[in-house]
Structure formats: structure tokens, C-alpha cells
Design a protein around this motif. Structure first.
Motif, PDB file in Angstrom:
ATOM      1  N   TRP A  77       8.131  -5.615  -1.407  1.00  0.00           N
ATOM      2  CA  TRP A  77       7.484  -4.671  -0.611  1.00  0.00           C
ATOM      3  C   TRP A  77       8.446  -2.879  -0.694  1.00  0.00           C
ATOM      4  CZ3 TRP A  77      10.458  -9.468   0.367  1.00  0.00           C
ATOM      5  CH2 TRP A  77       9.713  -9.855   1.309  1.00  0.00           C
ATOM      6  N   ILE A  78       7.272  -2.729  -0.541  1.00  0.00           N
ATOM      7  CA  ILE A  78       7.680  -1.029  -0.526  1.00  0.00           C
ATOM      8  C   ILE A  78       8.607  -0.573   0.881  1.00  0.00           C
ATOM      9  CG2 ILE A  78       6.697   1.602  -1.004  1.00  0.00           C
ATOM     10  CD1 ILE A  78       4.092   0.448  -1.432  1.00  0.00           C
ATOM     11  N   GLU A  79       9.626   0.436   0.124  1.00  0.00           N
ATOM     12  CA  GLU A  79      10.601   0.834   1.045  1.00  0.00           C
ATOM     13  C   GLU A  79      10.836   2.326   1.185  1.00  0.00           C
ATOM     14  OE1 GLU A  79      13.843  -1.159   0.035  1.00  0.00           O
ATOM     15  OE2 GLU A  79      13.819  -2.229   2.001  1.00  0.00           O
ATOM     16  N   PRO A  80      11.184   3.201   2.196  1.00  0.00           N
ATOM     17  CA  PRO A  80      11.580   4.400   1.678  1.00  0.00           C
ATOM     18  C   PRO A  80      12.498   4.845   1.080  1.00  0.00           C
ATOM     19  CG  PRO A  80      11.602   3.667   4.063  1.00  0.00           C
ATOM     20  CD  PRO A  80      11.536   2.677   3.296  1.00  0.00           C
TER      21      PRO A  80
ATOM     22  N   ILE B 276       2.408  -2.471  -6.338  1.00  0.00           N
ATOM     23  CA  ILE B 276       1.887  -0.890  -5.174  1.00  0.00           C
ATOM     24  C   ILE B 276       0.506  -0.663  -5.751  1.00  0.00           C
ATOM     25  CG2 ILE B 276       2.763   1.289  -5.086  1.00  0.00           C
ATOM     26  CD1 ILE B 276       5.255   0.291  -6.477  1.00  0.00           C
ATOM     27  N   GLY B 277      -0.587  -0.414  -4.442  1.00  0.00           N
ATOM     28  CA  GLY B 277      -2.001   0.152  -4.907  1.00  0.00           C
ATOM     29  C   GLY B 277      -1.773   1.761  -3.672  1.00  0.00           C
ATOM     30  N   ASN B 278      -2.964   1.651  -4.716  1.00  0.00           N
ATOM     31  CA  ASN B 278      -3.271   3.252  -3.417  1.00  0.00           C
ATOM     32  C   ASN B 278      -4.190   3.375  -2.684  1.00  0.00           C
ATOM     33  OD1 ASN B 278      -1.785   5.564  -5.848  1.00  0.00           O
ATOM     34  ND2 ASN B 278      -3.558   4.881  -6.962  1.00  0.00           N
ATOM     35  N   PRO B 279      -3.474   3.671  -1.247  1.00  0.00           N
ATOM     36  CA  PRO B 279      -4.590   4.278  -0.836  1.00  0.00           C
ATOM     37  C   PRO B 279      -5.288   4.330  -0.515  1.00  0.00           C
ATOM     38  CG  PRO B 279      -3.006   5.815  -0.328  1.00  0.00           C
ATOM     39  CD  PRO B 279      -3.113   5.224  -1.524  1.00  0.00           C
TER      40      PRO B 279
ATOM     41  N   THR C 240       0.785  -0.942  -0.384  1.00  0.00           N
ATOM     42  CA  THR C 240      -0.186   0.521   0.005  1.00  0.00           C
ATOM     43  C   THR C 240       0.938   1.379   0.107  1.00  0.00           C
ATOM     44  OG1 THR C 240      -1.541  -1.283   1.573  1.00  0.00           O
ATOM     45  CG2 THR C 240      -1.580   1.256   1.352  1.00  0.00           C
ATOM     46  N   ALA C 241       0.915   1.885  -0.946  1.00  0.00           N
ATOM     47  CA  ALA C 241       1.823   3.155  -1.647  1.00  0.00           C
ATOM     48  C   ALA C 241       1.068   4.070  -0.107  1.00  0.00           C
ATOM     49  CB  ALA C 241       1.176   4.312  -1.889  1.00  0.00           C
ATOM     50  N   PRO C 242       2.264   4.952   0.422  1.00  0.00           N
ATOM     51  CA  PRO C 242       1.617   5.660   1.238  1.00  0.00           C
ATOM     52  C   PRO C 242       0.809   6.924   0.850  1.00  0.00           C
ATOM     53  CG  PRO C 242       3.834   6.099   0.656  1.00  0.00           C
ATOM     54  CD  PRO C 242       3.881   4.506   0.190  1.00  0.00           C
TER      55      PRO C 242
ATOM     56  N   ASP D 234     -13.862  -1.463  -9.660  1.00  0.00           N
ATOM     57  CA  ASP D 234     -13.283  -1.233  -8.135  1.00  0.00           C
ATOM     58  C   ASP D 234     -13.083  -2.889  -7.577  1.00  0.00           C
ATOM     59  OD1 ASP D 234     -13.407   1.260  -7.764  1.00  0.00           O
ATOM     60  OD2 ASP D 234     -15.365   1.006  -7.621  1.00  0.00           O
ATOM     61  N   ALA D 235     -12.682  -3.677  -8.175  1.00  0.00           N
ATOM     62  CA  ALA D 235     -12.789  -5.044  -7.600  1.00  0.00           C
ATOM     63  C   ALA D 235     -10.923  -5.130  -7.217  1.00  0.00           C
ATOM     64  CB  ALA D 235     -12.838  -6.277  -8.703  1.00  0.00           C
ATOM     65  N   ALA D 236     -10.072  -3.990  -7.208  1.00  0.00           N
ATOM     66  CA  ALA D 236      -9.247  -4.224  -6.841  1.00  0.00           C
ATOM     67  C   ALA D 236      -8.512  -2.755  -6.748  1.00  0.00           C
ATOM     68  CB  ALA D 236      -8.190  -5.189  -7.669  1.00  0.00           C
ATOM     69  N   PRO D 237      -7.328  -2.472  -6.131  1.00  0.00           N
ATOM     70  CA  PRO D 237      -7.430  -1.029  -6.611  1.00  0.00           C
ATOM     71  C   PRO D 237      -6.929  -0.485  -7.183  1.00  0.00           C
ATOM     72  CG  PRO D 237      -6.104  -2.431  -4.842  1.00  0.00           C
ATOM     73  CD  PRO D 237      -6.698  -2.529  -5.358  1.00  0.00           C
ATOM     74  N   THR D 238      -6.443   0.847  -7.873  1.00  0.00           N
ATOM     75  CA  THR D 238      -5.433   1.223  -9.019  1.00  0.00           C
ATOM     76  C   THR D 238      -4.101   1.098  -8.393  1.00  0.00           C
ATOM     77  OG1 THR D 238      -7.045   2.938  -9.493  1.00  0.00           O
ATOM     78  CG2 THR D 238      -5.049   3.642  -9.822  1.00  0.00           C
ATOM     79  N   GLY D 239      -2.916   0.650  -9.237  1.00  0.00           N
ATOM     80  CA  GLY D 239      -1.727   0.351  -8.929  1.00  0.00           C
ATOM     81  C   GLY D 239      -1.189  -0.361  -9.657  1.00  0.00           C
TER      82      GLY D 239
END
Length: 337
Positions: A333-336, A279-282, A21-23, A251-256
Motif C-alpha cells: 500500500w502507498i502511505e503518506p 506504484i503506478g503514475n496516475p 496509484t501515486a497521488p 501502454d499495456a501497463a502504467p509507468t511505475g
């Protein structure tokens, strides 16, 4: 050669996971190109996928249009713009192609590769036709090199629908666009039949009309955009992006950003994280970013889309904050950054 199918079973495995999930993007974001909307960016790359350096700085391309009117109208006047990225700052270098140089009425996304002789090949989508009275939606894939523009890949109509529509708009057109060069072949966002409708696919081609579906969204999604491949630790990672509105049902899945992994280019491909979501938008800002591209060093660039209803006041139209990925086999994984 096997065609991999992305199915509803995979989507059912998506969970709310901080790793994918993107910040939330908050606060003002300074425009990289003041006075213009900027989206769908890509760097000039070396043939091995590394981001090329020119006198110590990166050179990028992206779609640009004057920041006026409704943001969705930008697609009808899009031009490819060149920018330098130097010490964290963006420097505008103007249009890549002169007025009237390309064969379409506007230019859509692609990639760019620095060849061994130092020349740069720009692979791009020519949309519509030069001089047309109103925008049409025919899409053709071209390579521009040393001032010569050549159409290099046409859809094999045994497998793909022709992207030759006259009328259309965002989310309502067939695809033959977004060429990404990889080791002498091209990945292209495409469309294939599905009942009385169509679904998204990724074509793999070595040029001409000899191409086949590498991945298809098996009745679950109508647009798999901006496909590209990154090689890491001997594995091939195939990435693409899509909007939540493009799923069946919406909307079955997120924009990403979504992805698959394989041990060879020809597959078979397995969905990353079980579902394909990388990566999915929050949920709080489901349209905050789009058009992710994963670079060789695992930086991830995208553009700031809508932080609220689809209208000019909520549109970013510039580079979104960079992210970084960690890849370990089938997990990400999303990382900084």
C-alpha cells in the motif's frame, strides 16, 4: 536456480486501485539542484541496506546534467553528483568523480555502499568510452573504491545480449546497467533475446561473467530498470521500474514501480499484488515520476519527470515528493510520508 517469468497474465490483473496509484503531483516543486537536471537518485547505504548517516545526515548520489536543451539529451552528458540530505533540505556537494576519472563518456545509475572499514564502494554504469567523438551506448558495470575503478561484472553471453550498441537512445538500447549491491552480489538491468527483438531481465551475479536471469519479462517489456532488494519481516522484496512505452504493446501497463516477493534470494519470486504493480503514475499525469527506489525504512524516492508533453517546459528534473510503502506479505500500500 529458477528464473521467474513476469507474464501477460500478471499484467491483466492490474486495476485502478488507490493502494497502488501515486497521488497526483501538483503545483511547483523546488529544484534540489538549481541549474541542473537531477534524476535516478540513491543514498549511500550500509551493508545491511540501512541508509548510512555521516555526522547525522544522509549522503546521496544521483545523475545530473546542466538544465538546458531537450531533457532527453541529458543522458548523453550525465555525471554522478553527490548531495547531503539534512533536515529536509538538499545540499549540493559536487561531482563524485573528477573529469576524465571514469572510463565512459558519461556515468549512469548505480548504488553506493559504506564498507565495514569506512570506505565507500560506488557501483555505477560506465556508458560509452572516454574520449569518443560522439556518444555510443556500450554499458559496463564498475566499482569505484579508494580511487580505483574496476570493471566487476560482464554479461554471460549464454544468457544475455551484450549492451554494446553504437547508436541508440532512451528506450531503444539494450541493457547492462544500474548495478545494485546486495549481500555481496549484484542485481543488474539486462536484456535477453525474444524472437527478433529483446526483452528486459534482471541479472543476479557474484562478479565476473557468472550470472543468470533472476527475472525476465516474458515478451511483455523490454526494460526492467534500477532493480534492488529490500528485506522485511523475513521476506525478500525485489523492486524495479519501467516506462509504459516499454511494454509490449506500449501502454499495456502504467509507468511505475513494480515488485516481486520471495522467501529466499534465489526465489521463486511471486508478483506483488498479483500483477507486480506497486506504484503506478496516475492517469492524469502518466509520466509524472520515474526511477523509484525503496529504502530500508520503506521511504520511496523518485524524480519528477514530465507533467505534460515530453518537452523542457513540462520536465521536473528534481526530486519528486517522497512516498512511503506498507508491505504485508504479497500486498503493498502507498502511505503518506
Amino acid at each position: 536456480m529458477t528464473t521467474t517469468r513476469w507474464t501477460r497474465h500478471h499484467l491483466d490483473l492490474i486495476t485502478d486501485d488507490p493502494a497502488t496509484t501515486a497521488p497526483l503531483i501538483t503545483g511547483p516543486v523546488e529544484p534540489a539542484l538549481p541549474g541542473f537536471d537531477l534524476w535516478d537518485m540513491w543514498p549511500i547505504q550500509e551493508e545491511d541496506g540501512a541508509t548510512a548517516l555521516f555526522d547525522g545526515r544522509e549522503l546521496w548520489m544521483g545523475l545530473a546534467a546542466p538544465a538546458a536543451g531537450h531533457p532527453e539529451d541529458r543522458h548523453d552528458v550525465a555525471r554522478i553528483r553527490k548531495l547531503a540530505y539534512d533536515d529536509g533540505k538538499w545540499i549540493d556537494l559536487g561531482d563524485v568523480f573528477a573529469d576524465g576519472e571514469t572510463p565512459g563518456s558519461r556515468e549512469w545509475s548505480g548504488t553506493a555502499i559504506r564498507r565495514g572499514d569506512g570506505t565507500v564502494s560506488v557501483f555505477y554504469t560506465a556508458t560509452g568510452f572516454r574520449g569518443e567523438q560522439r556518444p555510443t551506448f556500450a554499458q559496463r558495470v564498475f566499482e569505484a573504491r579508494d580511487g580505483v575503478h574496476e570493471e566487476i561484472a560482464r554479461p554471460d553471453l549464454r544468457h544475455f545480449l551484450p549492451a554494446d550498441q553504437v547508436d541508440g537512445g532512451p528506450g531503444r538500447i539494450l541493457a547492462w546497467r544500474d548495478p545494485a549491491w546486495f549481500r555481496g552480489r549484484l542485481l543488474i538491468a539486462a536484456s535477453i533475446p525474444w524472437g527478433e527483438r529483446y526483452m528486459g531481465a534482471i541479472a543476479l551475479t557474484d562478479g565476473g561473467s557468472g550470472n543468470h536471469p533472476l527475472l525476465v519479462a516474458d515478451g511483455i517489456n523490454r526494460e526492467l530498470e534500477r532493480p534492488h532488494i529490500v528485506v522485511r519481516d523475513g521476506l525478500f522484496y525485489l523492486f524495479f521500474c519501467t516506462h509504459r512505452q516499454s511494454f509490449e504493446p506500449a501502454d499495456a501497463a502504467p509507468t511505475g514501480l513494480y515488485g516481486f516477493v520471495a522467501t529466499a534470494l534465489d526465489g521463486p519470486w511471486e508478483p506483488l499484488n498479483g500483477s507486480g504493480l506497486v506504484i503506478g503514475n496516475p492517469r492524469a499525469q502518466p509520466d509524472q515520476a520515474y526511477a523509484w527506489m525503496v529504502l530500508d525504512d520503506l521511504r520511496v524516492v523518485s524524480f519528477l519527470d514530465y507533467r505534460g508533453p515530453v518537452e523542457r517546459a513540462n520536465f521536473g528534473g528534481t526530486v519528486a515528493p517522497l512516498l512511503r510503502l506498507r508491505l504485508e506479505g504479497h500486498r503493498t500500500w502507498i502511505e503518506p510520508c
